[in-house]
Write a protein that holds these residues in place. Sequence first.
Motif, PDB file in Angstrom:
ATOM      1  N   THR A  46       0.840  -1.202   0.000  1.00  0.00           N
ATOM      2  CA  THR A  46       0.000   0.000   0.000  1.00  0.00           C
ATOM      3  C   THR A  46       0.872   1.248   0.000  1.00  0.00           C
ATOM      4  O   THR A  46       0.371   2.353   0.156  1.00  0.00           O
ATOM      5  CB  THR A  46      -0.951   0.024   1.214  1.00  0.00           C
ATOM      6  OG1 THR A  46      -0.185  -0.077   2.410  1.00  0.00           O
ATOM      7  CG2 THR A  46      -1.960  -1.122   1.144  1.00  0.00           C
ATOM      8  N   SER A  47       2.163   1.051  -0.198  1.00  0.00           N
ATOM      9  CA  SER A  47       3.118   2.167  -0.158  1.00  0.00           C
ATOM     10  C   SER A  47       3.520   2.664  -1.539  1.00  0.00           C
ATOM     11  O   SER A  47       4.458   3.455  -1.647  1.00  0.00           O
ATOM     12  CB  SER A  47       4.377   1.724   0.596  1.00  0.00           C
ATOM     13  OG  SER A  47       4.960   0.605  -0.066  1.00  0.00           O
ATOM     14  N   GLY A  61       7.636   0.380  -0.676  1.00  0.00           N
ATOM     15  CA  GLY A  61       8.377  -0.137   0.469  1.00  0.00           C
ATOM     16  C   GLY A  61       8.214  -1.636   0.573  1.00  0.00           C
ATOM     17  O   GLY A  61       7.169  -2.187   0.234  1.00  0.00           O
ATOM     18  N   ILE A 140      13.145   1.112   0.727  1.00  0.00           N
ATOM     19  CA  ILE A 140      12.373   1.827  -0.282  1.00  0.00           C
ATOM     20  C   ILE A 140      13.012   1.493  -1.624  1.00  0.00           C
ATOM     21  O   ILE A 140      14.210   1.727  -1.822  1.00  0.00           O
ATOM     22  CB  ILE A 140      12.395   3.354  -0.047  1.00  0.00           C
ATOM     23  CG1 ILE A 140      11.932   3.701   1.365  1.00  0.00           C
ATOM     24  CG2 ILE A 140      11.568   4.064  -1.120  1.00  0.00           C
ATOM     25  CD1 ILE A 140      10.554   3.205   1.726  1.00  0.00           C
TER      26      ILE A 140
END
Length: 169
Positions: A46-47, A61, A140
């Motif tokens: 969801t990043s 992420g 990331i």
Amino acid sequence: MTATSDLGTARPASPELLRSVFRRHAAGVAVITARGRSGPVGFTATSLASVSAEPPMLSFGVGSKSSSWPVIATGEHVGVHLLGEHQQELAETFARSGADRFGPATAWREGPEGVPVLDGVPAWMVCRVVARVPAGDHRIVIAEVLLGDPAGHGRPLLYHQGRFNGLRD
């Protein structure tokens, strides 16, 4: 506007505070895939964020203890799939530790650069990984979009308050 010193229930920073705040943030749901030596890997994210239009780049992420991280850490390419509200079960499968993510219930094919591409998603992209940045217990990943298809059908799947939801008008 009037300034006030009453901060109500402000709490010091902690993992639980961060989780509590982000449960209130509705986020689109994506599945990230990659080809590993032992087969395909993938996880629900969801990043996902757009980073740059020129060149087209995105970021996501991934937990450094995730079963997918060793493949993402060394692989050159990833698949990024935006899920539709009809794909909650797929999102749950890719989020569940130990699940057979690429088993018979998951429709997919080998795409460009050998990246697993999921069928039936509203949009997908194949990307080249350009950076992996340590960030606490995550990494990331920044990737350049090589090609994709935004022509799939379906309304977006969202994640909010710890649950998958559809978009409401």
